[in-house]
Design a protein around this motif. Structure first.
Motif, short mmCIF file in Angstrom:
data_model
loop_
_atom_site.label_atom_id
_atom_site.label_comp_id
_atom_site.label_asym_id
_atom_site.label_seq_id
_atom_site.Cartn_x
_atom_site.Cartn_y
_atom_site.Cartn_z
N LEU A 156 40.51 38.43 33.56
CA LEU A 156 40.32 39.89 33.69
C LEU A 156 38.90 40.23 34.14
CD1 LEU A 156 42.25 41.05 30.49
CD2 LEU A 156 43.12 40.68 32.80
N VAL A 211 47.88 50.25 33.95
CA VAL A 211 47.86 49.42 32.73
C VAL A 211 46.56 49.64 31.95
CG1 VAL A 211 47.77 47.03 31.88
CG2 VAL A 211 49.40 47.66 33.68
N PHE A 212 45.45 49.73 32.67
CA PHE A 212 44.14 49.83 32.01
C PHE A 212 43.72 51.28 31.76
CE2 PHE A 212 44.04 45.56 33.62
CZ PHE A 212 43.34 44.87 32.64
N GLY A 215 50.86 43.54 30.41
CA GLY A 215 51.01 44.72 31.27
C GLY A 215 50.91 44.36 32.75
N ILE A 216 49.96 43.49 33.07
CA ILE A 216 49.79 43.06 34.47
C ILE A 216 51.01 42.26 34.92
CG2 ILE A 216 48.45 41.53 35.97
CD1 ILE A 216 45.97 42.33 34.26
N LYS A 217 51.48 41.39 34.05
CA LYS A 217 52.68 40.61 34.42
C LYS A 217 53.84 41.54 34.75
CE LYS A 217 55.95 37.05 32.87
NZ LYS A 217 56.19 36.39 34.15
N TYR A 220 45.08 35.10 32.80
CA TYR A 220 44.48 35.89 33.87
C TYR A 220 43.01 36.15 33.57
CZ TYR A 220 49.49 36.92 33.99
OH TYR A 220 50.86 36.82 33.96
N TYR A 258 47.01 43.48 27.72
CA TYR A 258 46.73 43.83 29.13
C TYR A 258 47.33 42.79 30.07
CZ TYR A 258 43.59 47.63 27.77
OH TYR A 258 43.09 48.80 27.26
N MET A 259 47.25 41.52 29.67
CA MET A 259 47.85 40.47 30.52
C MET A 259 49.35 40.71 30.66
SD MET A 259 46.01 36.81 29.98
CE MET A 259 45.60 36.61 28.28
#
Lengths: 421, 421
Positions: free
Chosen positions: B151, B408-409, A404-406, B149, A401-402
């Motif tokens: 989350l 993403v989520f 993906g956020i990046k 990050y 997920y990190m």
């Protein structure tokens, strides 16, 4: 390697757009005080340094908020607060050179976290340039703002991998009036949790630090200081609180006496003046500098405060079993579960062999940490040095997920590539 | 419409996976106390309610942290803290039915924010099920954890659009010992900033609330209460602080006297007992319920506290110019810049016509807000009702990044679709 020294947020945005167009990687650089290699440019990246963005922009008295550029030095911000009869409580050894932008990018903690929290808790707004080169004004100083994802908190602790922090709105608080220090010697670490419970029940602690007898001996020798507490212990706890009323001072004294009675404490001294308080702090604050000549291998790790003694004992066992000739220097912040493990090489060993040996021990230590639900980097960030170990503290799903956020903020992966994730 | 009542995080994950496989949208439901339509299921979605996940799981004394399921009622958590001689300071009118998961999803605020912050400040860990059906353990109670990050902070305030919060680790604090209330009448709002400055200089305020004479009159009439302060004002400020020492009580009294001398205050009373403090709070706390029969049109808005009086005057002007026969009831939290604007319809007007008229005024109010850097939803969230106005508080670029994060989520857009963004 090239260095850019922008003066405005707009210039930063231009640089990032240019870097995207030319596929150039960017490494942000603050005060260069980081301990995890987060600002190391080792592959010909463009370094963006904030040394010319070092101005305090606005101060508002009612909100007690200041807006400043990312290159403002921590100490400069603390002084600005003091000049306005206020207080910026985030404080650590590198305050004299670390920059506020870097503090935010790593969510710096330090010595007053038990009372005042981390950098995150004082950031009321951010101006950032994303990896796409877009300028975002995040939150702008509002206390209450329930309008979707708080991107401010995403950038705090992101180590320059999502974009660049160019300005920050920081809040101040009322200064303490009579900071008072207790330095206690204790027999071992097994009762330190009880000691914390005892004091925090009635006293608003602003610090609850610890260090080992080995650390104390080195500081006393290096700085020609006398032994601060008559009775020697295996460890020492430094407690600080604001004795702003007679009632509070009495409660602290009562806790101290109860600690002696319950045999949680061997001995102790309490500062009677600001100068004495500062003298006592030296025994804790000088440790890092005292051992720096020996190039210690540093691990900055945390567990919840109730697990500190269990964790410390287990790590002590691992290091002494694996490398009986290595010296271990412990110090850190019991109040927030953050231990600084410093391993010193035997004089005879080369630095390369020593580092390699420590890296072999890391997985053993991090396994203990993982089982106790701890963190492989409490306050120094991940950067380059801790990246191989990130999976001890974050699950594969979290790391995905990190990433993906990046990709959302930095689709061309130009922002501090290879760091953190 | 179907309702699922899971008992465990694993069951929630199964539900979300099933919903993904069958392309069914999910609406999370907490205590159903929301004011922005965040938990409204209007398109045949599957409602996931947390009423059967209502257990306190673990409490740890040293960290003062409790782990509980998302369906625990706020009041239940407050009581649990009290039973352990501790304090959960997030408090608001719906504490008796709101659930902790819903509080976190909207980052609920309330009446003690000036001293204790928002829900966000008390969440030390989260267990969430993402929109993909993956279980994430976020932070697990660590105070310091600089491993990428955070989350956890992304999920706080995300209104169920990224996934479902199933468990939370919440920290408590030491309870106040002698909460004392000052109720002050003031001539108008122009000097309220000076009044706030005066008190916060020396007093740790736990609340700084305000309400208008109109609000007071309605509460007195509805509840047969006497006028609390002899001299009538246009507005009233309710200040609360912890008089835990003589010094603190004296400082508050000195501030009060200085306020009278400087003509910031017309008149005032101070509680002499806990019972009197509670009596004084009623004038503020009863407002919402008192006017609820009139179905007020609510706007929950915020600016930074220094701009409260300017903003209030401008909005008052807009409403009275546009709709001179509408009644305006003001109350809220000066200390954190959060104003609750409640507009009451003339008796003769239909509810539909009234709502339509209020919606016509919204853009005018939100424009003022935008120019002052304020928020269109201070603590009620965006949900359905504020979604059309989100661009007054967040830029297009920000909204685009939020959508990117959601993808993403929750790549299939099944989590609370149509809400927030």
């Amino acid at each position: 390697m090239a260095i850019a020294l922008p003066k405005t947020t707009e210039q930063v945005a231009e640089i990032v757009k240019w870097a995207n167009d030319n596929n150039i990687a960017i490494v942000p650089s603050g005060g260069r005080t980081g301990l995890s290699g987060g600002a190391v440019a080792s592959n010909g990246e463009l370094v963006v340094a904030f040394d010319k963005m070092n101005k305090v922009l606005e101060f508002e008295k009612t909100t007690q908020q200041v807006k400043c550029q990312a290159g403002v030095i921590t100490e400069q911000l603390q002084q600005f607060a003091t000049d306005n009869e206020l207080y910026y409580p985030v404080d650590f050894a590198s305050s004299g050179s670390s920059q506020i932008g870097g503090n935010i990018a790593t969510n710096a903690g330090g010595i007053k976290v038990i009372r005042y929290g981390l950098t995150r808790d004082w950031v009321m707004g951010l101006t950032v340039v994303t990896g796409k080169g877009e300028i975002l004004e995040l939150n702008s100083g509002l206390i209450k703002n329930a309008t979707g994802y708080d991107l401010r908190h995403l950038f705090i602790g992101s180590e320059g991998t999502l974009g660049l922090i160019t300005e920050a709105t920081i809040k101040f608080t009322r200064p303490p009036t009579n900071l008072t220090v207790l330095l206690l010697s204790i027999e071992d670490m097994t009762k330190v949790t009880e000691l914390l419970n005892l004091f925090q029940k009635d006293v608003d602690l602003t610090a609850f630090e610890f260090f080992s007898e080995e650390a104390l001996q080195k500081v006393m020798a290096h700085h020609q200081l006398p032994r601060p507490v008559e009775t020697q212990g295996a460890f020492y706890c430094l407690l600080e609180f604001d004795a702003d009323s007679e009632e509070r001072l009495e409660k602290a004294l009562e806790s101290f006496e109860a600690g002696l009675e319950q045999e949680l404490i061997l001995d102790g001294v309490m500062s009677q003046s600001q100068q004495q308080a500062e003298e006592l702090w030296k025994y804790r604050e000088y440790i890092s500098e005292t051992i720096s000549a020996r190039k210690p291998y540093k691990n900055d790790i945390s567990v919840t405060p109730d697990k500190v003694s269990e964790f410390l004992a287990k790590v002590d066992n691992i290091v002494s079993e694996q490398y009986p000739d290595f010296e271990v220097i412990w110090f850190g912040h019991i109040g927030d579960g953050n231990l600084h493990l410093n391993i010193l090489a035997p004089e005879s060993m080369s630095y390369e062999d020593f580092t390699a040996a420590c890296e072999q021990v890391n997985p053993l230590i991090f396994n203990v940490l993982k089982n106790l639900g701890g963190s492989i980097s409490a306050e120094h960030g991940v950067g380059l040095l801790k990246k191989p170990y990130l999976n001890y503290s974050r699950s594969d799903a979290e790391i995905a997920y990190m990433k993906g956020i990046k990709a959302v903020f930095d689709p061309n992966n130009i922002m501090n590539p290879g760091k953190l994730i």
